[in-house]
Design a protein around this motif. Structure first.
Motif, PDB file in Angstrom:
ATOM      1  N   MET A   1       0.845  -1.185   0.000  1.00  0.00           N
ATOM      2  CA  MET A   1       0.000   0.000   0.000  1.00  0.00           C
ATOM      3  C   MET A   1       0.888   1.246   0.000  1.00  0.00           C
ATOM      4  O   MET A   1       1.855   1.339   0.730  1.00  0.00           O
ATOM      5  CB  MET A   1      -0.910  -0.013   1.220  1.00  0.00           C
ATOM      6  CG  MET A   1      -1.821   1.174   1.289  1.00  0.00           C
ATOM      7  SD  MET A   1      -2.961   0.957   2.666  1.00  0.00           S
ATOM      8  CE  MET A   1      -4.158   2.159   2.224  1.00  0.00           C
ATOM      9  N   VAL A   2       0.516   2.203  -0.827  1.00  0.00           N
ATOM     10  CA  VAL A   2       1.297   3.430  -0.967  1.00  0.00           C
ATOM     11  C   VAL A   2       0.994   4.359   0.205  1.00  0.00           C
ATOM     12  O   VAL A   2      -0.160   4.535   0.587  1.00  0.00           O
ATOM     13  CB  VAL A   2       0.945   4.134  -2.301  1.00  0.00           C
ATOM     14  CG1 VAL A   2       1.653   5.461  -2.406  1.00  0.00           C
ATOM     15  CG2 VAL A   2       1.282   3.239  -3.475  1.00  0.00           C
ATOM     16  N   ASP A   3       2.045   4.943   0.779  1.00  0.00           N
ATOM     17  CA  ASP A   3       1.885   5.950   1.825  1.00  0.00           C
ATOM     18  C   ASP A   3       1.809   7.301   1.121  1.00  0.00           C
ATOM     19  O   ASP A   3       2.766   7.737   0.507  1.00  0.00           O
ATOM     20  CB  ASP A   3       3.075   5.901   2.786  1.00  0.00           C
ATOM     21  CG  ASP A   3       2.950   6.913   3.899  1.00  0.00           C
ATOM     22  OD1 ASP A   3       1.978   7.695   3.932  1.00  0.00           O
ATOM     23  OD2 ASP A   3       3.842   6.929   4.761  1.00  0.00           O
ATOM     24  N   TYR A   4       0.649   7.950   1.199  1.00  0.00           N
ATOM     25  CA  TYR A   4       0.404   9.166   0.436  1.00  0.00           C
ATOM     26  C   TYR A   4       0.826  10.444   1.151  1.00  0.00           C
ATOM     27  O   TYR A   4       0.566  11.529   0.653  1.00  0.00           O
ATOM     28  CB  TYR A   4      -1.079   9.264   0.077  1.00  0.00           C
ATOM     29  CG  TYR A   4      -1.501   8.186  -0.888  1.00  0.00           C
ATOM     30  CD1 TYR A   4      -1.266   8.323  -2.242  1.00  0.00           C
ATOM     31  CD2 TYR A   4      -2.130   7.034  -0.448  1.00  0.00           C
ATOM     32  CE1 TYR A   4      -1.647   7.345  -3.139  1.00  0.00           C
ATOM     33  CE2 TYR A   4      -2.515   6.045  -1.334  1.00  0.00           C
ATOM     34  CZ  TYR A   4      -2.268   6.211  -2.670  1.00  0.00           C
ATOM     35  OH  TYR A   4      -2.642   5.233  -3.559  1.00  0.00           O
ATOM     36  N   ARG A   5       1.463  10.319   2.312  1.00  0.00           N
ATOM     37  CA  ARG A   5       1.908  11.524   3.006  1.00  0.00           C
ATOM     38  C   ARG A   5       3.304  11.892   2.523  1.00  0.00           C
ATOM     39  O   ARG A   5       4.210  11.051   2.544  1.00  0.00           O
ATOM     40  CB  ARG A   5       1.927  11.295   4.514  1.00  0.00           C
ATOM     41  CG  ARG A   5       0.527  11.116   5.087  1.00  0.00           C
ATOM     42  CD  ARG A   5       0.596  10.686   6.499  1.00  0.00           C
ATOM     43  NE  ARG A   5       1.103   9.301   6.479  1.00  0.00           N
ATOM     44  CZ  ARG A   5       1.158   8.510   7.516  1.00  0.00           C
ATOM     45  NH1 ARG A   5       0.792   8.943   8.677  1.00  0.00           N
ATOM     46  NH2 ARG A   5       1.614   7.281   7.410  1.00  0.00           N
TER      47      ARG A   5
ATOM     48  N   ARG B   1      -7.243   8.919   2.021  1.00  0.00           N
ATOM     49  CA  ARG B   1      -6.565   8.821   3.320  1.00  0.00           C
ATOM     50  C   ARG B   1      -7.038   9.929   4.259  1.00  0.00           C
ATOM     51  O   ARG B   1      -7.255   9.696   5.444  1.00  0.00           O
ATOM     52  CB  ARG B   1      -5.061   8.891   3.132  1.00  0.00           C
ATOM     53  CG  ARG B   1      -4.337   8.892   4.449  1.00  0.00           C
ATOM     54  CD  ARG B   1      -3.059   8.184   4.381  1.00  0.00           C
ATOM     55  NE  ARG B   1      -2.592   8.001   5.736  1.00  0.00           N
ATOM     56  CZ  ARG B   1      -2.033   6.924   6.158  1.00  0.00           C
ATOM     57  NH1 ARG B   1      -1.861   5.940   5.335  1.00  0.00           N
ATOM     58  NH2 ARG B   1      -1.621   6.832   7.380  1.00  0.00           N
ATOM     59  N   PHE B   2      -7.201  11.150   3.715  1.00  0.00           N
ATOM     60  CA  PHE B   2      -7.675  12.270   4.529  1.00  0.00           C
ATOM     61  C   PHE B   2      -9.065  11.972   5.093  1.00  0.00           C
ATOM     62  O   PHE B   2      -9.327  12.181   6.280  1.00  0.00           O
ATOM     63  CB  PHE B   2      -7.696  13.562   3.699  1.00  0.00           C
ATOM     64  CG  PHE B   2      -8.274  14.724   4.432  1.00  0.00           C
ATOM     65  CD1 PHE B   2      -7.529  15.393   5.393  1.00  0.00           C
ATOM     66  CD2 PHE B   2      -9.572  15.151   4.178  1.00  0.00           C
ATOM     67  CE1 PHE B   2      -8.066  16.465   6.093  1.00  0.00           C
ATOM     68  CE2 PHE B   2     -10.110  16.215   4.861  1.00  0.00           C
ATOM     69  CZ  PHE B   2      -9.360  16.872   5.815  1.00  0.00           C
ATOM     70  N   VAL B   3      -9.960  11.475   4.235  1.00  0.00           N
ATOM     71  CA  VAL B   3     -11.313  11.156   4.677  1.00  0.00           C
ATOM     72  C   VAL B   3     -11.267  10.033   5.718  1.00  0.00           C
ATOM     73  O   VAL B   3     -11.961  10.068   6.725  1.00  0.00           O
ATOM     74  CB  VAL B   3     -12.223  10.783   3.485  1.00  0.00           C
ATOM     75  CG1 VAL B   3     -13.564  10.233   3.954  1.00  0.00           C
ATOM     76  CG2 VAL B   3     -12.432  12.002   2.582  1.00  0.00           C
TER      77      VAL B   3
ATOM     78  N   ASP C   1      -8.685   9.228   7.766  1.00  0.00           N
ATOM     79  CA  ASP C   1      -8.061   9.689   9.007  1.00  0.00           C
ATOM     80  C   ASP C   1      -8.910  10.716   9.748  1.00  0.00           C
ATOM     81  O   ASP C   1      -8.958  10.720  10.974  1.00  0.00           O
ATOM     82  CB  ASP C   1      -6.685  10.312   8.716  1.00  0.00           C
ATOM     83  CG  ASP C   1      -5.665   9.283   8.278  1.00  0.00           C
ATOM     84  OD1 ASP C   1      -5.937   8.067   8.402  1.00  0.00           O
ATOM     85  OD2 ASP C   1      -4.591   9.695   7.790  1.00  0.00           O
ATOM     86  N   SER C   2      -9.549  11.606   9.010  1.00  0.00           N
ATOM     87  CA  SER C   2     -10.245  12.730   9.638  1.00  0.00           C
ATOM     88  C   SER C   2     -11.711  12.468   9.918  1.00  0.00           C
ATOM     89  O   SER C   2     -12.297  13.082  10.809  1.00  0.00           O
ATOM     90  CB  SER C   2     -10.130  13.975   8.751  1.00  0.00           C
ATOM     91  OG  SER C   2      -8.781  14.299   8.537  1.00  0.00           O
ATOM     92  N   PHE C   3     -12.334  11.590   9.132  1.00  0.00           N
ATOM     93  CA  PHE C   3     -13.781  11.387   9.256  1.00  0.00           C
ATOM     94  C   PHE C   3     -14.139   9.913   9.400  1.00  0.00           C
ATOM     95  O   PHE C   3     -15.269   9.519   9.131  1.00  0.00           O
ATOM     96  CB  PHE C   3     -14.494  12.002   8.042  1.00  0.00           C
ATOM     97  CG  PHE C   3     -14.268  13.485   7.918  1.00  0.00           C
ATOM     98  CD1 PHE C   3     -15.024  14.376   8.645  1.00  0.00           C
ATOM     99  CD2 PHE C   3     -13.236  13.974   7.120  1.00  0.00           C
ATOM    100  CE1 PHE C   3     -14.794  15.736   8.560  1.00  0.00           C
ATOM    101  CE2 PHE C   3     -12.992  15.337   7.020  1.00  0.00           C
ATOM    102  CZ  PHE C   3     -13.772  16.227   7.752  1.00  0.00           C
ATOM    103  N   GLY C   4     -13.186   9.109   9.805  1.00  0.00           N
ATOM    104  CA  GLY C   4     -13.435   7.687   9.998  1.00  0.00           C
ATOM    105  C   GLY C   4     -13.875   6.988   8.723  1.00  0.00           C
ATOM    106  O   GLY C   4     -14.571   5.979   8.778  1.00  0.00           O
TER     107      GLY C   4
ATOM    108  N   PHE D   1     -17.670  13.758   5.849  1.00  0.00           N
ATOM    109  CA  PHE D   1     -16.757  14.684   5.186  1.00  0.00           C
ATOM    110  C   PHE D   1     -17.539  15.756   4.433  1.00  0.00           C
ATOM    111  O   PHE D   1     -17.257  16.951   4.553  1.00  0.00           O
ATOM    112  CB  PHE D   1     -15.830  13.937   4.215  1.00  0.00           C
ATOM    113  CG  PHE D   1     -15.107  14.843   3.269  1.00  0.00           C
ATOM    114  CD1 PHE D   1     -14.063  15.640   3.700  1.00  0.00           C
ATOM    115  CD2 PHE D   1     -15.502  14.928   1.939  1.00  0.00           C
ATOM    116  CE1 PHE D   1     -13.410  16.497   2.838  1.00  0.00           C
ATOM    117  CE2 PHE D   1     -14.861  15.775   1.071  1.00  0.00           C
ATOM    118  CZ  PHE D   1     -13.809  16.562   1.513  1.00  0.00           C
ATOM    119  N   LEU D   2     -18.535  15.337   3.650  1.00  0.00           N
ATOM    120  CA  LEU D   2     -19.311  16.298   2.861  1.00  0.00           C
ATOM    121  C   LEU D   2     -20.059  17.280   3.754  1.00  0.00           C
ATOM    122  O   LEU D   2     -20.117  18.476   3.456  1.00  0.00           O
ATOM    123  CB  LEU D   2     -20.278  15.568   1.936  1.00  0.00           C
ATOM    124  CG  LEU D   2     -19.637  14.878   0.738  1.00  0.00           C
ATOM    125  CD1 LEU D   2     -20.668  14.059  -0.029  1.00  0.00           C
ATOM    126  CD2 LEU D   2     -18.977  15.889  -0.186  1.00  0.00           C
ATOM    127  N   THR D   3     -20.609  16.785   4.858  1.00  0.00           N
ATOM    128  CA  THR D   3     -21.309  17.668   5.789  1.00  0.00           C
ATOM    129  C   THR D   3     -20.358  18.728   6.327  1.00  0.00           C
ATOM    130  O   THR D   3     -20.685  19.913   6.364  1.00  0.00           O
ATOM    131  CB  THR D   3     -21.905  16.849   6.957  1.00  0.00           C
ATOM    132  OG1 THR D   3     -22.816  15.887   6.421  1.00  0.00           O
ATOM    133  CG2 THR D   3     -22.609  17.746   7.956  1.00  0.00           C
TER     134      THR D   3
END
Length: 120
Positions: free
Chosen positions: A1-5, A79-81, A83-86, A92-94
């Motif tokens: 799996m690619v680490d996107y950070r 990844r952001f979604v 990590d940040s929104f489970g 996320f959209l809300t």
């Protein structure tokens, strides 16, 4: 799996590859020195690190991206979604919409996207 950070310098380096790759490693060293002010050893250290992470590849002294810019940013967004929104796209959209009203066109585009990607 690619680490996107990516750190800022890594991001600029990957941009160089996306814009100039595939590129001979000797030319990459020259370009990195010109654009990033990096020494040869720094270029090869960062290159190895990004190859190990599956973002770049170095085959026969030719360096290229292992994934496209679009694939990278799509992965980074997922990844952001996650990590940040489970991993919840509705949460996320809300948060992203933040109480603002959507135009009719934006609402229609969202409905179309949902229908295009709905299971079953």
């Amino acid at each position: 799996m690619v680490d996107y950070r990516l750190a800022e310098a890594e991001s600029k380096f990957v941009d160089l590859i996306w814009e100039n790759g595939p590129i001979n490693s000797t030319e990459l060293v020259r370009l990195s020195e010109e654009v990033m002010k990096w020494k040869k050893s720094t270029t090869y250290t960062i290159l190895k690190r990004l190859c190990d992470r599956g973002i770049l590849k170095n085959e026969g002294a030719v360096v290229s991206a292992a994934i496209s810019r679009d694939e990278f940013f799509a992965g980074q967004s997922r990844r952001f979604v996650e990590d940040s929104f489970g991993g919840s796209l509705p949460r996320f959209l809300t948060s992203f919409i933040g109480g603002k009203k959507l135009s009719d066109k934006q609402a229609e585009e969202l409905v179309r996207l949902i229908n295009d990607h709905k299971e079953g």
